[in-house]
Design a protein around this motif. Structure first.
Motif, PDB file in Angstrom:
ATOM      1  N   ASP A 191      -5.379  -1.253  -5.033  1.00 42.08           N
ATOM      2  CA  ASP A 191      -4.803  -1.796  -3.804  1.00 42.08           C
ATOM      3  C   ASP A 191      -5.677  -2.943  -3.302  1.00 42.08           C
ATOM      4  OD1 ASP A 191      -3.443  -2.286  -1.516  1.00 42.08           O
ATOM      5  OD2 ASP A 191      -3.568  -0.245  -0.714  1.00 42.08           O
ATOM      6  N   GLU A 192      -5.235  -4.152  -3.529  1.00 46.94           N
ATOM      7  CA  GLU A 192      -6.014  -5.347  -3.187  1.00 46.94           C
ATOM      8  C   GLU A 192      -7.474  -5.196  -3.573  1.00 46.94           C
ATOM      9  OE1 GLU A 192      -5.197  -7.151   0.583  1.00 46.94           O
ATOM     10  OE2 GLU A 192      -3.290  -6.073   0.752  1.00 46.94           O
TER      11      GLU A 192
ATOM     12  N   SER B 240       0.834  -1.211   0.000  1.00 47.56           N
ATOM     13  CA  SER B 240       0.000   0.000   0.000  1.00 47.56           C
ATOM     14  C   SER B 240       0.863   1.253   0.000  1.00 47.56           C
ATOM     15  CB  SER B 240      -0.917   0.017   1.221  1.00 47.56           C
ATOM     16  OG  SER B 240      -1.798  -1.071   1.168  1.00 47.56           O
TER      17      SER B 240
HETATM   18 MG   LIG Z   1      -2.199  -2.871   2.225  1.00 52.20          MG
END
Ligand SMILES: [Mg+2]
Ligand SMILES: Nc1ncnc2c1ncn2[C@@H]1O[C@H](COP(=O)(O)OP(=O)(O)O)[C@@H](O)[C@H]1O
Lengths: 221, 796
Positions: A166-167, A45
């Protein structure tokens, strides 16, 4: 397109530096679909936020399309972000009190796009993502997968050159997850550069290249 | 974009119903209370400002010195107005007004209908030129020129003449004798903010030939008299020279005159008038209005910021989607504007609904045209803009500046942010609430103290019935018949009712050449006994009191007239007559207990002869009931008898204890109005606390969840959530108590007889506010404490 040279980012803890990014260098070409893997806390992140210019770094150089980001003022960085980058969150981060349609329309409102053009653009993307029927629903009336679709649609509405995710499928089941990945693949084939952070080998496989993060550095397998 | 923001504002409103109700409803309620009070205050301050020349119109009054006592005179002789107009070129015109306070019987000779009216006004023919009162019908230049001209208000004209045109018709007025007046004009109703009543106006030239006015018209020099006198100056700055001219005129008329003349602007008369408590009211109410508005505003802002904290995520998302800091700020200002606007609309609705009730509570009448006063409207708009600004400021400026990534990571600390501010707000609100509760109790205590005061005479079960001279010789017959009614225990008479003021006589000072003003009361010989007035030095013999040239005095008179401690046999000189002191009564309050008991001389006549003997125009019967008497039926009987002997004046009566209580009417009204506002302030504070508790519980949802999973009990969690708030309330009590103590101590200084500030008042107010706070927060605390932890943890 993106060139990170010897990036360091740290926080001070008890007088000692704790490195979040540690001598990280990375080049990403236009049209790539890069997957960033790594365990939780490895700095995925952090890296995406730095690339998105949402977060700064302490040392190193960052060139975005030849522009030296490390020398730029915050305002200019924000405007580069707004012009070029669509960001997709694991937690979707839709605006609860707006409908699907309005959520997708929001970035256009901020870009002061004319009303007729807005309508056309939103209608296009709703159609493309097959969510026309959901356009008047509020986020809490959608499933997680549908919410993430809206999140992606919203990121794409400004036609960004680069998508940072992000994911994006972290809260979804594997079927929903595969759908999103297929969508990314299509977008990538249309020429959009994509960087995604993921835990899943399966998802990573959709990308054209994978790097692995360990304690803020790229680990050389 | 703006449409988009407004749409979102309404959706938020709808989605957070509790929050919206507390926030907007509470603010609207406070605002409407504030609007109502502002009506009142602005109205009070607007008295007589409607006169075009109000800045140049002044009322003349004088201070005259009578053996050391400075007495204020509000009226001058009949020639004074003309004299100052002629003498001083700074005075462009002058006018005199005499008000008839006694009831006047008005008859329409055509149909014999008959009415009793008060506040008849005699004035000069330049009345409509001088003031800005308007005639609906008739010539304002000439309507008051001829003697025996009368101008009626529209309502009175309808009352006497129905729908027919009254101009040129006759009315007979019985003042003492009866006179025939010709209607020469119809005036508009007196504005509610006029200190001059204009329902019945009569030409002052009539007074020249009216025998009742003989004394009023007699003086031909510049001195005190019966006429309220106004002057209009060419230049309002020239007050001092005109005052000097008047002092000179007074000396011209009477060489030794030490009277000092002053000018008061007409717009100041109302608030300065001595008997009115208007100034006090206006000040207290303005303060209360300000406090209510402040509390409502604080609530609004506090809740808005609390909620804004929960919207940090939204701001982050918006920024990630291209929102600039400016556009976020604009959005929050717009939302604030929408909410404040709705609050205002609601407040206007509340105001309209509550208006009649509030006006009757404060005992005023306000013309409806007043609500469109530009000053009033601009004040409201000012508050509107200010509120929008303040309420939007925090989220607009502070929140919009956060880095989006911080707010999205959840690092954004709601709790740190603005929490201190909210604590200060909460303390402030409860300081105000507790302080006002204490004040309310003290005011209540003081009124009770006054009402139950031992005033030296018994005032329970006593009815006072004023008798007018229209009853003439039948007074003693009437009295006898009343006395024979079953249920009547005793009956007495005096020249005046109690608690309504006394007459003054001037008596020679034993120690100097000067004269001393001495209040007097003529009574029958039952009076002292019937009202249980106690003797200090009793009469030697029962009959001595009614002997000619006997006088009974109270203890205060001994000091005032410098008599011997045992003054029996001493002589008091009233003008040409000498009176011998035959008895001394203990001091009793014959006037307001807010003043020291003054001296009093009582002249006693035999009951049967009372009315004729003293030659008073009117008198007052004091009828004492038996304790078990059926009061309402006796009053009906008395009324029947009264109507038999007096066909012209209406039957009036007043219970003596009620007359006494009426002396504190303004305090009682203050108490009543304050009660309402205290209730409102407690409600607003409670709402604020409730809202605060709601958000605090929401913010700590995760913490509560974790604690419960770790084994905390519901009671422990409830305690945890409540104790922080209770601490704030305690701090508020500690701050409020000494302030309230000090302020109320000051307030009590204004009373001759005052209650004691007891500790329980503070304990009671403190406990009360803690209980209110507990009740308010316990709902949210318990709700949060019993919530399923798994659920709250999952949603995070
Ligand atoms: Mg993360
Ligand atoms: N502001 C910060 N202060 C201190 N440590 C941080 C901060 N932000 C992130 N970290 C730490 O940096 C590491 C990397 O975090 P992150 O980039 O979120 O990892 P990932 O996304 O790979 O799970 C973690 O150990 C995290 O605790």
């Amino acid at each position: 397109m993106i060139q990170l040279d010897h990036i360091y980012k740290w926080v001070k803890s008890g007088g000692r530096r704790v490195f979040l990014l540690n001598d990280l260098s990375l080049h990403i070409e236009k049209g790539e679909f890069l997957s960033i893997m790594g365990t939780s806390g490895s700095g995925k992140s952090t890296l995406l936020n730095v690339v998105a210019m949402l977060d700064g770094f302490d040392e190193g150089e960052y060139y975005f399309e030849g522009e030296a980001i490390h020398d730029l003022k915050a305002k200019k960085r924000t405007s580069i972000f707004n012009e070029n980058i669509g960001f997709i969150f694991q937690a979707y981060h839709l605006l609860d009190e707006l409908t699907v349609y309005e959520n997708i329309e929001t970035p256009l409102l901020y870009k002061k796009v004319k009303s007729s053009e807005r309508k056309a653009l939103v209608a296009d993307i709703l159609d493309k993502f097959n969510i026309v029927g959901k356009k008047d629903l509020f986020p809490h009336q959608l499933s997680g997968g549908q919410q993430q679709l809206v999140g992606i649609a919203r990121a794409l509405i400004i036609k960004p050159k680069l998508i940072l995710a992000d994911e994006p499928t972290g809260n979804l089941n594997s079927t929903q997850s595969d759908e999103i990945m297929k969508l990314f693949k299509e977008l990538n084939e249309e020429g959009v550069t994509i960087i995604q952070a993921t835990h899943s080998e399966n998802n990573a496989a959709y990308g054209s290249r994978t790097i692995k993060l360990l304690d803020g550095s790229i680990s050389k397998n | 974009m703006i449409r988009n923001y407004i749409k979102i504002a309404f959706r938020n409103l709808n989605r957070n119903k509790l929050y919206s109700t507390i926030n907007i409803g509470g603010f609207a309620l406070g605002l409407s209370a504030c609007i109502l009070i502002m009506f009142y205050v602005t109205h009070e301050k607007s008295y007589d400002t409607f006169h075009e020349d109000s800045k140049r119109i002044f009322n003349v009054f004088a201070k005259t010195n009578i053996s050391g006592d400075v007495i204020r005179m509000n009226s001058l002789s009949s020639v004074a107005a003309k004299m100052i107009e002629d003498k001083d070129p700074n005075v462009s015109s002058a006018i005199k007004i005499k008000t008839e306070y006694n009831p006047v019987i008005i008859k329409n000779p055509e149909n014999q209908s008959q009415f009793s009216e008060t506040d008849l006004v005699y004035t000069d023919s330049n009345f409509f030129n001088f003031f800005s009162f308007k005639l609906i019908n008739g010539n304002p230049e000439t309507a008051l020129e001829r003697p025996y001209s009368i101008i009626l208000s529209e309502n009175l004209a309808k009352k006497y003449f129905g729908e027919t045109n009254p101009i040129g018709r006759n009315l007979s007025l019985r003042i003492d004798s009866t006179y025939t007046f010709t209607v020469t004009g119809i005036s508009e109703e007196t504005p509610s903010n006029s200190s001059i009543k204009t329902d019945l106006i009569v030409s002052a030239s009539s007074l020249n030939t009216m025998k009742e006015a003989f004394y009023d018209m007699r003086s031909q020099i510049f001195q005190g008299g019966s006429f309220q006198t106004f002057v209009k100056l060419k230049d309002p700055e020239k007050v001092a020279p005109v005052q000097r001219s008047m002092n000179a005129l007074a000396v011209q008329g009477h060489e030794e005159s030490t009277d000092e003349y002053f000018l008061t602007n007409i717009t100041d008369i109302h608030l300065l008038s001595r008997e009115s408590t208007n100034v006090k009211y206006v000040k207290i109410f303005s303060l209360v209005a300000l406090l209510i508005l402040l509390l409502a505003l604080i609530n609004y802002i506090s809740l808005s910021t609390a909620r804004a904290g929960t919207r940090a995520k939204e701001i982050g998302v918006r920024k990630m989607n291209g929102a600039s800091q400016r556009s976020v700020a604009v959005q929050f200002f717009l939302e604030s504007a929408v909410y404040v606007f709705i609050s205002f609309l609601l407040a206007i609705l509340f105001t309209i609904l509550l208006k009649p009730w509030f006006f009757s509570l404060v005992g005023i009448q306000i013309d409806s045209s007043f609500f469109f006063d530009p000053g009033f409207i601009s004040t409201m708009v000012g508050i509107l803009v200010l509120t929008i600004f303040i309420a939007g400021l925090y989220p607009a400026i502070i929140l919009s500046s956060y880095q989006p990534i911080e707010t999205l990571k959840g690092n954004f600390g709601n709790r740190k942010n603005g929490a201190q501010l909210r604590q200060v707000f909460t303390i402030f609100q409860f300081v105000v609430a507790v302080g006002l509760i204490i004040s309310g109790i003290v005011i209540h205590q003081q009124i009770n103290h006054l009402r139950t005061l031992d005033t030296g005479l018994s005032r329970t079960d006593v009815l006072m019935v004023p008798l007018q001279n229209t009853m003439d010789n039948s007074q003693s017959v009437f009295r006898e018949e009343v006395e024979n009614l079953p249920g009547v225990r005793k009956i007495a008479a005096a020249s005046l009712p109690m608690y309504g003021g006394t007459n003054m006589y001037f008596v020679d000072d034993k120690n100097s050449d000067g004269q001393i003003p001495l209040p007097i009361l003529a009574t029958d010989h039952e009076f002292i006994d019937a009202l249980d007035i106690e003797w200090s030095i009793p009469l030697q013999d029962e009959n001595i009191a009614t002997k000619k040239n006997s006088v009974i005095i109270n203890e205060a008179t001994i000091n005032k007239l410098h008599l011997n401690p045992n003054p029996i046999g001493e002589i008091i000189v009233f003008g040409n007559s000498q009176y011998e002191v035959v008895g001394v009564v203990k001091d009793f309050y014959y006037d307001s207990p807010n003043n020291e008991i003054g001296a009093l001389a009582m002249f006693v006549s035999p009951s049967k002869e009372f009315s004729m003997d003293f030659g008073e125009k009117s008198s007052c019967l004091f009828i004492k009931f038996r304790a078990n008497a059926n009061v309402s039926s006796i009053i009906k009987d008395i009324e029947g008898l009264y109507k038999k002997y007096d066909t012209e004046n209406a039957f009036e009566y007043q219970f003596m204890d009620e007359a006494f209580d009426a002396l504190f009417r303004s305090e009682m009204r203050l108490a009543k109005v304050l009660n309402v506002f205290i209730g409102l302030i407690v409600l607003i504070s409670g709402m604020g606390l409730f809202g605060y508790a709601t958000f605090s519980a929401q913010e700590r949802k995760k913490e509560i969840g974790v604690r419960k999973v770790l084994g905390a009990k519901v009671t422990q969690i409830t305690y945890l959530l409540s104790v922080d708030f209770l601490k704030l309330v305690m701090v508020a009590i500690l701050i409020a108590s000494p302030i309230a103590w000090y302020v109320m101590q000051q307030w009590l200084q204004g009373f001759e007889n005052r209650t004691v500030l007891e500790w329980w008042i503070f304990a009671f107010a403190g406990t009360g506010s803690i209980l209110i706070a507990l009740a308010t927060i316990s709902y949210q605390s318990v709700k949060a404490a019993v919530a399923n932890p798994v659920k709250s943890l999952r949603t995070e």
